[in-house]
Design a protein around this motif. Sequence first.
Motif, PDB file in Angstrom:
ATOM      1  N   TYR A   1       1.018  -1.485   0.071  1.00 55.64           N
ATOM      2  CA  TYR A   1      -0.023  -0.125  -0.157  1.00 55.64           C
ATOM      3  C   TYR A   1       0.878   1.361   0.127  1.00 55.64           C
ATOM      4  O   TYR A   1       0.644   2.170  -0.807  1.00 55.64           O
ATOM      5  CB  TYR A   1      -0.700  -0.108   1.235  1.00 55.64           C
ATOM      6  CG  TYR A   1      -1.835   1.168   1.299  1.00 55.64           C
ATOM      7  CD1 TYR A   1      -3.040   1.390   0.458  1.00 55.64           C
ATOM      8  CD2 TYR A   1      -1.611   2.325   1.904  1.00 55.64           C
ATOM      9  CE1 TYR A   1      -3.870   2.285   0.342  1.00 55.64           C
ATOM     10  CE2 TYR A   1      -2.630   3.272   2.348  1.00 55.64           C
ATOM     11  CZ  TYR A   1      -3.713   3.326   1.015  1.00 55.64           C
ATOM     12  OH  TYR A   1      -4.435   4.340   1.323  1.00 55.64           O
TER      13      TYR A   1
ATOM     14  N   SER B   1      -3.818   0.303  -4.498  1.00 60.68           N
ATOM     15  CA  SER B   1      -5.079   0.523  -3.652  1.00 60.68           C
ATOM     16  C   SER B   1      -5.173  -0.518  -2.427  1.00 60.68           C
ATOM     17  O   SER B   1      -4.905  -1.576  -2.747  1.00 60.68           O
ATOM     18  CB  SER B   1      -6.466   0.511  -4.829  1.00 60.68           C
ATOM     19  OG  SER B   1      -6.420  -0.606  -5.247  1.00 60.68           O
ATOM     20  N   GLN B   2      -6.268  -0.238  -1.498  1.00 59.06           N
ATOM     21  CA  GLN B   2      -6.505  -1.252  -0.891  1.00 59.06           C
ATOM     22  C   GLN B   2      -7.277  -2.593  -1.386  1.00 59.06           C
ATOM     23  O   GLN B   2      -7.101  -3.583  -1.005  1.00 59.06           O
ATOM     24  CB  GLN B   2      -7.444  -0.784   0.264  1.00 59.06           C
ATOM     25  CG  GLN B   2      -6.725   0.337   1.369  1.00 59.06           C
ATOM     26  CD  GLN B   2      -7.400   0.841   2.661  1.00 59.06           C
ATOM     27  OE1 GLN B   2      -8.289   0.300   2.805  1.00 59.06           O
ATOM     28  NE2 GLN B   2      -7.112   1.679   3.186  1.00 59.06           N
ATOM     29  N   ASP B   3      -7.957  -1.993  -2.325  1.00 60.48           N
ATOM     30  CA  ASP B   3      -8.639  -3.275  -3.093  1.00 60.48           C
ATOM     31  C   ASP B   3      -7.786  -4.157  -3.735  1.00 60.48           C
ATOM     32  O   ASP B   3      -7.676  -5.450  -3.826  1.00 60.48           O
ATOM     33  CB  ASP B   3      -9.734  -2.706  -4.231  1.00 60.48           C
ATOM     34  CG  ASP B   3     -10.798  -2.324  -3.515  1.00 60.48           C
ATOM     35  OD1 ASP B   3     -11.215  -2.672  -2.555  1.00 60.48           O
ATOM     36  OD2 ASP B   3     -11.504  -1.304  -4.289  1.00 60.48           O
ATOM     37  N   GLU B   4      -6.588  -3.445  -4.255  1.00 58.32           N
ATOM     38  CA  GLU B   4      -5.597  -4.321  -5.009  1.00 58.32           C
ATOM     39  C   GLU B   4      -4.765  -5.033  -4.093  1.00 58.32           C
ATOM     40  O   GLU B   4      -4.542  -6.202  -4.333  1.00 58.32           O
ATOM     41  CB  GLU B   4      -4.677  -3.610  -5.678  1.00 58.32           C
ATOM     42  CG  GLU B   4      -5.428  -2.809  -6.961  1.00 58.32           C
ATOM     43  CD  GLU B   4      -4.464  -1.668  -7.526  1.00 58.32           C
ATOM     44  OE1 GLU B   4      -4.367  -1.555  -8.818  1.00 58.32           O
ATOM     45  OE2 GLU B   4      -3.618  -0.939  -6.862  1.00 58.32           O
TER      46      GLU B   4
ATOM     47  N   ALA C   1      -5.904  -6.210  -1.305  1.00 58.63           N
ATOM     48  CA  ALA C   1      -6.934  -7.376  -0.678  1.00 58.63           C
ATOM     49  C   ALA C   1      -6.839  -8.693  -1.519  1.00 58.63           C
ATOM     50  O   ALA C   1      -6.762  -9.617  -1.324  1.00 58.63           O
ATOM     51  CB  ALA C   1      -8.064  -6.651  -0.554  1.00 58.63           C
ATOM     52  N   LYS C   2      -7.044  -8.184  -2.844  1.00 60.72           N
ATOM     53  CA  LYS C   2      -6.971  -9.184  -3.875  1.00 60.72           C
ATOM     54  C   LYS C   2      -5.839  -9.950  -3.963  1.00 60.72           C
ATOM     55  O   LYS C   2      -5.659 -11.079  -3.976  1.00 60.72           O
ATOM     56  CB  LYS C   2      -7.125  -8.506  -5.408  1.00 60.72           C
ATOM     57  CG  LYS C   2      -8.650  -8.316  -5.545  1.00 60.72           C
ATOM     58  CD  LYS C   2      -8.686  -7.546  -6.912  1.00 60.72           C
ATOM     59  CE  LYS C   2     -10.264  -6.874  -7.030  1.00 60.72           C
ATOM     60  NZ  LYS C   2     -10.280  -6.221  -8.037  1.00 60.72           N
TER      61      LYS C   2
ATOM     62  N   SER D   1     -10.098  -9.507   2.544  1.00 64.93           N
ATOM     63  CA  SER D   1     -11.148  -8.442   2.164  1.00 64.93           C
ATOM     64  C   SER D   1     -10.517  -6.957   2.652  1.00 64.93           C
ATOM     65  O   SER D   1      -9.500  -6.861   2.874  1.00 64.93           O
ATOM     66  CB  SER D   1     -12.390  -8.468   3.147  1.00 64.93           C
ATOM     67  OG  SER D   1     -12.059  -8.201   4.568  1.00 64.93           O
ATOM     68  N   ARG D   2     -11.135  -5.950   1.767  1.00 68.86           N
ATOM     69  CA  ARG D   2     -10.572  -4.676   1.884  1.00 68.86           C
ATOM     70  C   ARG D   2     -10.673  -4.174   3.353  1.00 68.86           C
ATOM     71  O   ARG D   2      -9.794  -3.511   3.728  1.00 68.86           O
ATOM     72  CB  ARG D   2     -11.522  -3.751   0.975  1.00 68.86           C
ATOM     73  CG  ARG D   2     -10.847  -2.320   0.761  1.00 68.86           C
ATOM     74  CD  ARG D   2     -11.999  -1.311   0.258  1.00 68.86           C
ATOM     75  NE  ARG D   2     -11.689   0.009   0.605  1.00 68.86           N
ATOM     76  CZ  ARG D   2     -11.654   0.488   1.941  1.00 68.86           C
ATOM     77  NH1 ARG D   2     -11.844  -0.374   2.993  1.00 68.86           N
ATOM     78  NH2 ARG D   2     -11.481   1.659   2.197  1.00 68.86           N
ATOM     79  N   SER D   3     -11.665  -4.709   4.122  1.00 73.79           N
ATOM     80  CA  SER D   3     -11.822  -4.096   5.441  1.00 73.79           C
ATOM     81  C   SER D   3     -10.790  -4.786   6.158  1.00 73.79           C
ATOM     82  O   SER D   3     -10.223  -4.158   7.132  1.00 73.79           O
ATOM     83  CB  SER D   3     -13.295  -4.485   6.019  1.00 73.79           C
ATOM     84  OG  SER D   3     -13.406  -5.824   6.130  1.00 73.79           O
TER      85      SER D   3
ATOM     86  N   ILE E   1      -7.890  -5.424   5.208  1.00 75.92           N
ATOM     87  CA  ILE E   1      -6.497  -4.644   4.649  1.00 75.92           C
ATOM     88  C   ILE E   1      -6.378  -3.259   5.519  1.00 75.92           C
ATOM     89  O   ILE E   1      -5.466  -2.775   6.048  1.00 75.92           O
ATOM     90  CB  ILE E   1      -6.460  -4.159   3.304  1.00 75.92           C
ATOM     91  CG1 ILE E   1      -6.282  -5.700   2.448  1.00 75.92           C
ATOM     92  CG2 ILE E   1      -5.443  -3.142   3.087  1.00 75.92           C
ATOM     93  CD1 ILE E   1      -4.978  -6.367   2.809  1.00 75.92           C
ATOM     94  N   SER E   2      -7.853  -2.583   5.545  1.00 74.90           N
ATOM     95  CA  SER E   2      -7.839  -1.432   6.266  1.00 74.90           C
ATOM     96  C   SER E   2      -7.337  -1.713   7.836  1.00 74.90           C
ATOM     97  O   SER E   2      -6.632  -0.760   8.636  1.00 74.90           O
ATOM     98  CB  SER E   2      -9.198  -0.873   6.406  1.00 74.90           C
ATOM     99  OG  SER E   2      -9.266   0.276   7.057  1.00 74.90           O
TER     100      SER E   2
END
Length: 66
Positions: free
Chosen positions: A16, A22-25, A27-28, A33-35, A37-38
């Motif tokens: 990151y 991105s957080q989505d990337e 996560a994948k 999940s994105r949450s 990663i957050s």
Amino acid sequence: MKQRETELILQAARLYYEEEFSQDEVAKKLNTSRSNISRMLTAARRLGYVEIRVIAPTSQIGRAHV
């Protein structure tokens, strides 16, 4: 904290903050999940693995009251 958890937090932080994913990337890539990663990024800051600093140019310091 378990070593595997620490490794995941560090990997998420590197992707990151250093690789600018991105957080989505992230996560994948880490298959989560994105949450999650957050939460990992928050943990990385809380645990001192990541430091975020804002450095204002000296000519702007007097005008920081915007």
